[in-house]
Design an enzyme around this catalytic site. Structure first.
Site, PDB file in Angstrom:
ATOM      1  N   PRO A   2     -23.317  -2.760  42.023  1.00 43.86           N
ATOM      2  CA  PRO A   2     -22.902  -1.370  42.204  1.00 43.86           C
ATOM      3  C   PRO A   2     -23.726  -0.390  41.375  1.00 43.86           C
ATOM      4  O   PRO A   2     -23.728  -0.447  40.157  1.00 43.86           O
ATOM      5  CB  PRO A   2     -21.437  -1.379  41.759  1.00 43.86           C
ATOM      6  CG  PRO A   2     -21.022  -2.800  41.860  1.00 43.86           C
ATOM      7  CD  PRO A   2     -22.246  -3.598  41.537  1.00 43.86           C
ATOM      8  N   GLU A   3     -24.439   0.482  42.059  1.00 44.83           N
ATOM      9  CA  GLU A   3     -25.138   1.599  41.438  1.00 44.83           C
ATOM     10  C   GLU A   3     -24.462   2.872  41.937  1.00 44.83           C
ATOM     11  O   GLU A   3     -23.392   2.806  42.523  1.00 44.83           O
ATOM     12  CB  GLU A   3     -26.632   1.568  41.813  1.00 44.83           C
ATOM     13  CG  GLU A   3     -27.309   0.258  41.450  1.00 44.83           C
ATOM     14  CD  GLU A   3     -28.771   0.184  41.883  1.00 44.83           C
ATOM     15  OE1 GLU A   3     -29.420   1.239  41.973  1.00 44.83           O
ATOM     16  OE2 GLU A   3     -29.270  -0.926  42.120  1.00 44.83           O
ATOM     17  N   ARG A 112     -18.705 -12.798  37.280  1.00 46.95           N
ATOM     18  CA  ARG A 112     -19.514 -12.990  36.075  1.00 46.95           C
ATOM     19  C   ARG A 112     -18.878 -12.397  34.823  1.00 46.95           C
ATOM     20  O   ARG A 112     -19.438 -12.504  33.741  1.00 46.95           O
ATOM     21  CB  ARG A 112     -20.907 -12.403  36.287  1.00 46.95           C
ATOM     22  CG  ARG A 112     -21.851 -13.468  36.830  1.00 46.95           C
ATOM     23  CD  ARG A 112     -23.218 -12.889  37.110  1.00 46.95           C
ATOM     24  NE  ARG A 112     -23.453 -12.906  38.536  1.00 46.95           N
ATOM     25  CZ  ARG A 112     -24.598 -12.537  39.086  1.00 46.95           C
ATOM     26  NH1 ARG A 112     -25.586 -12.103  38.345  1.00 46.95           N
ATOM     27  NH2 ARG A 112     -24.739 -12.597  40.387  1.00 46.95           N
ATOM     28  N   ARG A 151     -43.364  10.990  27.868  1.00 47.02           N
ATOM     29  CA  ARG A 151     -42.841   9.626  27.752  1.00 47.02           C
ATOM     30  C   ARG A 151     -43.883   8.660  28.270  1.00 47.02           C
ATOM     31  O   ARG A 151     -44.386   8.803  29.388  1.00 47.02           O
ATOM     32  CB  ARG A 151     -41.559   9.485  28.567  1.00 47.02           C
ATOM     33  CG  ARG A 151     -40.453  10.361  28.074  1.00 47.02           C
ATOM     34  CD  ARG A 151     -39.165   9.580  27.944  1.00 47.02           C
ATOM     35  NE  ARG A 151     -38.590   9.763  26.636  1.00 47.02           N
ATOM     36  CZ  ARG A 151     -37.831  10.826  26.309  1.00 47.02           C
ATOM     37  NH1 ARG A 151     -37.587  11.756  27.186  1.00 47.02           N
ATOM     38  NH2 ARG A 151     -37.351  10.911  25.103  1.00 47.02           N
TER      39      ARG A 151
END
Length: 270
Positions: A2-3, A112, A151
């Site tokens: 799930p994102e 999990r 970055r």
DNA sequence: CCGTTGCCCTGCCAGC
DNA sequence: TGCTGGCAGGGCAACG
């Protein structure tokens, strides 16, 4: 896994299903998966609460309660948050169950056991360290530019960092970079001008299309009604090692960036 | 402060 | 056939 699109789909389903319900009882079968503030018992604190709203922030389902407290759920990879009818059988690995006033149950299952439920006090700034929501207005080109500037970390690693941008995981990072035609290992700060704007728009486009298709089911993900998503049929690169790029036909490659499998086209991602 | 690595955990699958 | 080792990965801690 799930994102943002999967969590958004779950939150919308839960909103329809459980807003207005009261929590009558709570059963915690694996204590580490149900965390409460110091001095509070998870089950006792939730008992009697009314569910006022269901929202999403980053990859968290946020359930707003009558007391002003919030119940967060992080599903990690294999977590499921499903509303069940009275008498319906447990999913395998169901570890927290909320009994609702109308006889239905909100079940939190996770093979999990990486997922967590966490109870939050009303004034707790739990999301202070999480970056902007990519589907909100505030995710402007200017804002994205400031996030990437100087970055040196690979752009893929930056997209996965929840402190920079909220809700993107491995699938949508790979897919957004493919759509934008950008090599995942490119230093984030090297993206400027049209390339950076292409990536920002690709992130938004991929996430919106995935929400329309109710998320991506690679193996475990299901929504609040227990249904699979549809975006797995629209994936351009994720999991497609050796298959032809949908744009140029050359075989999709796989490398590892920031410890995560990374699928991309060596020909048209530069 | 910044960026990287390892850990948690179980199911699946390729390879022997 | 049955075992083993590697991989899947979000979030967090530890490290340099």
């Amino acid at each position: 896994m799930p994102e943002l699109p999967e969590v958004e789909t779950i939150a919308r389903g839960l909103r329809r299903a459980i807003v207005g319900a009261q929590i009558l009882a709570v059963e915690v079968r694996k204590p580490k998966m149900a965390q409460a503030p110091a001095g509070l018992d998870f089950s006792a604190a939730l008992r009697g609460e009314c569910i006022e709203a269901v929202e999403r922030r980053a990859k968290y389902v946020v359930i707003a309660l009558g007391s002003g407290r919030r119940l967060l759920t992080s599903l990690r990879m294999t977590g499921r948050l499903v509303v069940q009818a009275p008498g319906e059988r447990d999913f395998p690995a169901t570890y927290v169950v909320l009994d609702l006033s109308d006889g239905r149950r909100l079940a939190f299952a996770d093979t999990r056991t990486f997922g967590r439920m966490r109870l939050i006090e009303p004034n707790e700034a739990w999301d202070a360290e999480i970056g902007p929501e990519p589907l909100e207005r505030a995710f402007t080109g200017e804002r994205f530019g400031a996030i990437l500037a100087k970055r040196r970390t690979p752009i893929k690693a930056l997209l996965l960092d929840q402190r920079r941008v909220a809700g993107i995981g491995n699938i949508y990072a790979c897919e957004s970079l493919w759509l934008a035609g950008i090599r995942p290992s490119r230093p984030a700060g090297s993206l400027r001008g049209p390339a950076r704007e292409r990536l920002r728009r690709s992130i938004i486009d991929v996430l919106e299309r995935a929400i329309e298709m109710r998320g991506t089911t690679v193996d475990d993900y299901v929504d609040a009604e227990g249904l699979k998503g549809g975006f797995q049929n629209a994936l351009a690169v994720y999991g497609r090692l050796g298959e032809g790029c949908l744009r140029c036909g050359s075989p999709i490659r796989r490398t590892v960036i920031a410890g995560r499998g990374t699928w991309w086209c060596g020909q048209c991602q530069r």
